[in-house]
Write a protein that holds these residues in place. Structure first.
Motif, PDB file in Angstrom:
ATOM      1  N   UNK A   1       0.795  -1.226   0.000  1.00 48.73           N
ATOM      2  CA  UNK A   1       0.000   0.000   0.000  1.00 48.73           C
ATOM      3  C   UNK A   1       0.831   1.282   0.000  1.00 48.73           C
ATOM      4  N   UNK A   2       2.140   1.163   0.222  1.00 46.98           N
ATOM      5  CA  UNK A   2       2.953   2.381   0.293  1.00 46.98           C
ATOM      6  C   UNK A   2       3.074   3.035  -1.073  1.00 46.98           C
ATOM      7  N   UNK A   3       3.003   4.349  -1.082  1.00 42.85           N
ATOM      8  CA  UNK A   3       3.184   5.122  -2.301  1.00 42.85           C
ATOM      9  C   UNK A   3       4.638   5.558  -2.352  1.00 42.85           C
ATOM     10  N   UNK A   4       5.346   5.124  -3.369  1.00 44.14           N
ATOM     11  CA  UNK A   4       6.750   5.510  -3.509  1.00 44.14           C
ATOM     12  C   UNK A   4       6.823   6.706  -4.453  1.00 44.14           C
ATOM     13  N   UNK A   5       6.520   7.860  -3.885  1.00 44.97           N
ATOM     14  CA  UNK A   5       6.412   9.074  -4.687  1.00 44.97           C
ATOM     15  C   UNK A   5       7.790   9.684  -4.933  1.00 44.97           C
ATOM     16  N   UNK A   6       7.974  10.187  -6.124  1.00 45.73           N
ATOM     17  CA  UNK A   6       9.207  10.872  -6.486  1.00 45.73           C
ATOM     18  C   UNK A   6       8.905  12.365  -6.605  1.00 45.73           C
ATOM     19  N   UNK A   7       9.503  13.190  -5.734  1.00 45.73           N
ATOM     20  CA  UNK A   7       9.251  14.635  -5.819  1.00 45.73           C
ATOM     21  C   UNK A   7       9.671  15.186  -7.179  1.00 45.73           C
ATOM     22  N   UNK A   8       8.874  16.105  -7.702  1.00 44.76           N
ATOM     23  CA  UNK A   8       9.175  16.743  -8.985  1.00 44.76           C
ATOM     24  C   UNK A   8       9.261  18.239  -8.758  1.00 44.76           C
ATOM     25  N   UNK A   9      10.256  18.853  -9.379  1.00 43.95           N
ATOM     26  CA  UNK A   9      10.443  20.300  -9.250  1.00 43.95           C
ATOM     27  C   UNK A   9       9.775  20.979 -10.438  1.00 43.95           C
ATOM     28  N   UNK A  10       8.851  21.904 -10.172  1.00 45.75           N
ATOM     29  CA  UNK A  10       8.162  22.654 -11.225  1.00 45.75           C
ATOM     30  C   UNK A  10       8.228  24.133 -10.887  1.00 45.75           C
ATOM     31  N   UNK A  11       9.037  24.868 -11.619  1.00 43.29           N
ATOM     32  CA  UNK A  11       9.189  26.312 -11.417  1.00 43.29           C
ATOM     33  C   UNK A  11       9.520  26.613  -9.960  1.00 43.29           C
ATOM     34  N   UNK A  12       8.598  27.231  -9.228  1.00 40.25           N
ATOM     35  CA  UNK A  12       8.858  27.664  -7.854  1.00 40.25           C
ATOM     36  C   UNK A  12       8.272  26.701  -6.819  1.00 40.25           C
ATOM     37  N   UNK A  13       7.949  25.471  -7.221  1.00 41.60           N
ATOM     38  CA  UNK A  13       7.377  24.552  -6.242  1.00 41.60           C
ATOM     39  C   UNK A  13       7.872  23.130  -6.428  1.00 41.60           C
ATOM     40  N   UNK A  14       7.780  22.360  -5.334  1.00 43.73           N
ATOM     41  CA  UNK A  14       8.077  20.936  -5.347  1.00 43.73           C
ATOM     42  C   UNK A  14       6.739  20.204  -5.254  1.00 43.73           C
ATOM     43  N   UNK A  15       6.522  19.271  -6.167  1.00 43.95           N
ATOM     44  CA  UNK A  15       5.268  18.520  -6.238  1.00 43.95           C
ATOM     45  C   UNK A  15       5.565  17.057  -5.920  1.00 43.95           C
ATOM     46  N   UNK A  16       4.860  16.517  -4.936  1.00 45.91           N
ATOM     47  CA  UNK A  16       4.998  15.099  -4.584  1.00 45.91           C
ATOM     48  C   UNK A  16       3.668  14.426  -4.884  1.00 45.91           C
TER      49      UNK A  16
ATOM     50  N   UNK B   1      -6.128   8.856 -13.608  1.00 44.43           N
ATOM     51  CA  UNK B   1      -7.589   8.873 -13.634  1.00 44.43           C
ATOM     52  C   UNK B   1      -8.189   9.743 -12.558  1.00 44.43           C
ATOM     53  N   UNK B   2      -9.490   9.592 -12.384  1.00 42.16           N
ATOM     54  CA  UNK B   2     -10.386  10.352 -11.514  1.00 42.16           C
ATOM     55  C   UNK B   2      -9.729  11.376 -10.602  1.00 42.16           C
ATOM     56  N   UNK B   3      -9.452  11.014  -9.355  1.00 42.26           N
ATOM     57  CA  UNK B   3      -8.987  11.963  -8.351  1.00 42.26           C
ATOM     58  C   UNK B   3      -7.481  11.809  -8.141  1.00 42.26           C
ATOM     59  N   UNK B   4      -6.762  12.916  -8.170  1.00 39.96           N
ATOM     60  CA  UNK B   4      -5.316  12.907  -7.969  1.00 39.96           C
ATOM     61  C   UNK B   4      -4.974  13.682  -6.698  1.00 39.96           C
ATOM     62  N   UNK B   5      -4.030  13.163  -5.905  1.00 40.39           N
ATOM     63  CA  UNK B   5      -3.608  13.828  -4.671  1.00 40.39           C
ATOM     64  C   UNK B   5      -2.137  14.217  -4.785  1.00 40.39           C
ATOM     65  N   UNK B   6      -1.815  15.416  -4.289  1.00 40.03           N
ATOM     66  CA  UNK B   6      -0.455  15.925  -4.338  1.00 40.03           C
ATOM     67  C   UNK B   6      -0.111  16.628  -3.031  1.00 40.03           C
ATOM     68  N   UNK B   7       1.166  16.577  -2.669  1.00 38.72           N
ATOM     69  CA  UNK B   7       1.690  17.458  -1.631  1.00 38.72           C
ATOM     70  C   UNK B   7       2.506  18.512  -2.358  1.00 38.72           C
ATOM     71  N   UNK B   8       2.260  19.783  -2.068  1.00 37.36           N
ATOM     72  CA  UNK B   8       2.955  20.887  -2.724  1.00 37.36           C
ATOM     73  C   UNK B   8       3.728  21.694  -1.693  1.00 37.36           C
ATOM     74  N   UNK B   9       4.958  22.058  -2.034  1.00 37.96           N
ATOM     75  CA  UNK B   9       5.722  23.021  -1.253  1.00 37.96           C
ATOM     76  C   UNK B   9       6.026  24.159  -2.216  1.00 37.96           C
ATOM     77  N   UNK B  10       5.424  25.327  -1.950  1.00 40.38           N
ATOM     78  CA  UNK B  10       5.537  26.466  -2.859  1.00 40.38           C
ATOM     79  C   UNK B  10       6.388  27.555  -2.228  1.00 40.38           C
TER      80      UNK B  10
END
Length: 197
Positions: free
Chosen positions: A80-95, A102-111
């Motif tokens: 069940x663990x999500x092995x997320x790879x942080x991605x850098x987009x402009x001025x924020x980090x998206x995990x 599909x349907x619903x997507x969840x993200x952690x953002x550091x802006x």
């Protein structure tokens, strides 16, 4: 593994692929867009009309973010663990916190704070956000809202919007984005409005 056992494993791949896709609420068209495999090939794979190959299974395992062995005969319940790879987009980090397309997507953002105009954008969908730390400024059409840690907001992304740090410090938040518009029914107060008003 004998020939019969090998054939049996291959015969079970199609139904397993269909089950994994349907459990995640993903259409064949969405999976095709995520993998580059045609809808007809995906359909034939699921129905058993096409034998599974490594070239087809690898992008499917990646799209569903499951181990390859789960697609070819591992136990029903995966890790069940999500092995997320942080991605850098402009001025924020998206995990990314969601394991499937599909349907619903969840993200952690550091802006991080950024200079320049606050250009509002529109697109299809619905967004819900919860501030973990810092202060978030949300421009929504003609409204200007500030959210602090522990506050949440939701909005239709067809409305012009922009969000980012409210001050000179980064802001950390959870974001749920649904193209189909799943509403969370939690709203933040506009700046200056007292609780219970």
């Amino acid at each position: 593994m004998g020939d019969n056992a090998y054939e049996r494993v291959l015969a079970e791949v199609g139904p397993r692929l269909r089950r994994v896709r349907q459990e995640r609420g993903v259409t064949l068209a969405a999976l095709s867009a995520a993998t580059g495999i045609s809808v007809s090939t995906l359909s034939r794979l699921e129905s058993g009309g096409r034998k599974a190959t490594l070239e087809l299974l690898l992008p499917l395992a990646q799209a569903h973010q499951v181990p390859l062995d789960e697609l070819v005969g591992a136990p029903e319940v995966g890790d069940p663990r999500v092995r997320a790879v942080p991605q850098r987009r402009h001025h924020m980090t998206v995990v990314p916190l969601t394991r499937q397309p599909g349907a619903l997507q969840a993200f952690k953002l550091v802006m991080e704070p950024v200079e320049g105009p606050r250009e509002q954008r529109t697109h299809e969908g619905y967004e819900w956000m919860y501030v973990l730390s810092g202060r978030l400024r949300l421009l929504l059409a003609d409204r200007d809202v500030e959210l602090r840690a522990g506050e949440a907001a939701e909005f239709d992304t067809r409305l012009p919007h922009w969000f980012g740090p409210a001050g000179d410090e980064p802001v950390e938040l959870l974001s749920l984005f649904g193209r189909q518009g799943e509403r969370m029914h939690i709203r933040a107060r506009p700046r200056g409005q007292a609780a219970g008003a």
